[in-house]
Design an enzyme around this catalytic site. Structure first.
Site, short mmCIF file in Angstrom:
data_model
loop_
_atom_site.label_atom_id
_atom_site.label_comp_id
_atom_site.label_asym_id
_atom_site.label_seq_id
_atom_site.Cartn_x
_atom_site.Cartn_y
_atom_site.Cartn_z
N GLY A 138 0.57 -1.25 0.37
CA GLY A 138 -0.19 0.20 -0.04
C GLY A 138 1.24 1.41 0.01
O GLY A 138 1.86 1.73 -0.78
N ILE A 139 0.97 2.15 1.20
CA ILE A 139 0.89 3.72 1.29
C ILE A 139 2.34 3.89 1.00
O ILE A 139 3.67 3.85 0.35
CB ILE A 139 0.38 4.32 1.86
CG1 ILE A 139 -1.20 4.80 1.46
CG2 ILE A 139 0.48 5.49 2.23
CD1 ILE A 139 -1.94 5.67 1.70
N TYR A 143 -10.86 3.69 16.23
CA TYR A 143 -9.31 4.30 14.78
C TYR A 143 -9.68 5.45 14.92
O TYR A 143 -8.05 6.28 14.50
CB TYR A 143 -10.46 3.43 13.91
CG TYR A 143 -8.54 3.94 12.57
CD1 TYR A 143 -7.93 3.62 12.36
CD2 TYR A 143 -9.49 5.11 11.59
CE1 TYR A 143 -6.85 3.40 11.50
CE2 TYR A 143 -8.79 5.76 10.34
CZ TYR A 143 -7.49 5.13 10.28
OH TYR A 143 -7.03 5.83 9.77
N ASN A 157 4.39 5.82 9.41
CA ASN A 157 3.28 4.98 8.24
C ASN A 157 2.40 3.88 8.33
O ASN A 157 1.18 3.84 8.31
CB ASN A 157 3.73 4.64 6.91
CG ASN A 157 2.51 3.25 5.57
OD1 ASN A 157 2.45 4.58 5.00
ND2 ASN A 157 3.02 2.70 5.98
N THR A 165 -6.32 1.51 -1.67
CA THR A 165 -5.08 -0.07 -1.10
C THR A 165 -6.05 -1.46 -0.72
O THR A 165 -7.26 -1.75 -0.88
CB THR A 165 -4.65 0.55 0.18
OG1 THR A 165 -5.17 0.94 1.11
CG2 THR A 165 -4.09 2.27 -0.45
#
Length: 255
Positions: free
Chosen positions: A17-18, A161, A92, A198
């Site tokens: 992903g990122i 979250y 990240n 993602t």
């Protein structure tokens, strides 16, 4: 990005992903990137891809469980021994478990806190100490936040979250203030994306792949490269410019 060539960046959660895209773009820019994750097989494959592409930097895979403070400290010790230390730290790694406030599992809440808040804070501290002991005055700490670090979306599964991401907003601003008081030019930045296509939603809705797919089907979502480009922009800013927070949203996203 010329001034960062040959210098060391740590990217957490770099396997997919990122994180993987950020690592790749920094290697493309000539940096020595330590990419960490619990499973490094994908990082090894990405490192080989970067090498075959002829990128001027290098990607160094490192196995690390960010919920384990001893493993984090061992990682920083290894970076010091092998590469002198960290000049850029990109926090990240992050995760979301669908655990509402009224019925969520304590274990799910704790895992989110361990990765999204505690690991980020530990890596930040260790990165700063690495810079300080080498008199690095132009380092950079970048925290990957979320639009959820700025607004509370009416979605019960994401509320805990969201709380962890609000913490990231507070931690980044607190870090900026502490760095200023320490009379250093090390900079702190938050990058807060909206919906990015993602594997994130597929992990969040692991029991409902159709629901995950729907997350990305109703609008044109951001792509990981959009976030990576924001990281490059932040690092490319002149030394006297501190980008505090970048919020990225798809044009069609409502919240």
């Amino acid at each position: 990005m010329d001034r960062w060539k040959g210098r060391v960046a740590l990217v957490t959660g770099a396997s997919v992903g990122i994180g993987a895209t950020i690592a790749k773009e920094l290697v493309r820019s000539g940096m020595k990137v330590v990419g960490c994750a619990r499973n490094v097989d994908k990082i090894k494959a990405l490192a080989a891809e970067c090498k075959s592409a002829g990128f001027s930097g290098v990607l160094i895979p490192f196995k690390c469980d960010l919920t384990n403070v001893e493993e984090i400290q061992s990682m920083f010790a290894a970076i010091k021994a092998e590469h002198k230390g960290v000049d850029v730290c990109i926090n990240n790694a992050g995760l979301a478990n669908p655990e509402p406030l009224l019925s969520g599992k304590t274990s799910g809440w704790k895992t989110m806190l361990d990765v999204n808040v505690m690991a980020l804070s530990i890596c930040t501290r260790e990165a700063y100490q690495s810079m300080k002991e080498r008199n690095i005055d132009d380092g950079h700490i970048i925290n990957l936040n979320s639009i959820c670090g700025h607004i509370v979306i009416n979605m019960a599964d994401a509320h805990f979250y969201t709380a962890t991401k609000y913490a990231v907003s507070a931690l980044t601003e607190g870090l900026r203030q502490e760095l200023r008081e320490a009379k250093t030019h090390i900079r702190a930045t938050c990058i807060s994306p909206g919906i990015v296509e993602t594997e994130f939603a597929y992990r969040f809705y692991s029991d409902s792949p159709d629901k995950a797919k729907e997350t990305y089907s109703h609008i044109k979502a951001l792509e990981a490269i959009d976030v990576a480009n924001a990281v490059v922009y932040v690092l490319s800013a002149p030394p006297h410019v501190q980008v505090g927070d970048i919020v990225l949203r798809p044009v069609e996203q409502q919240a």
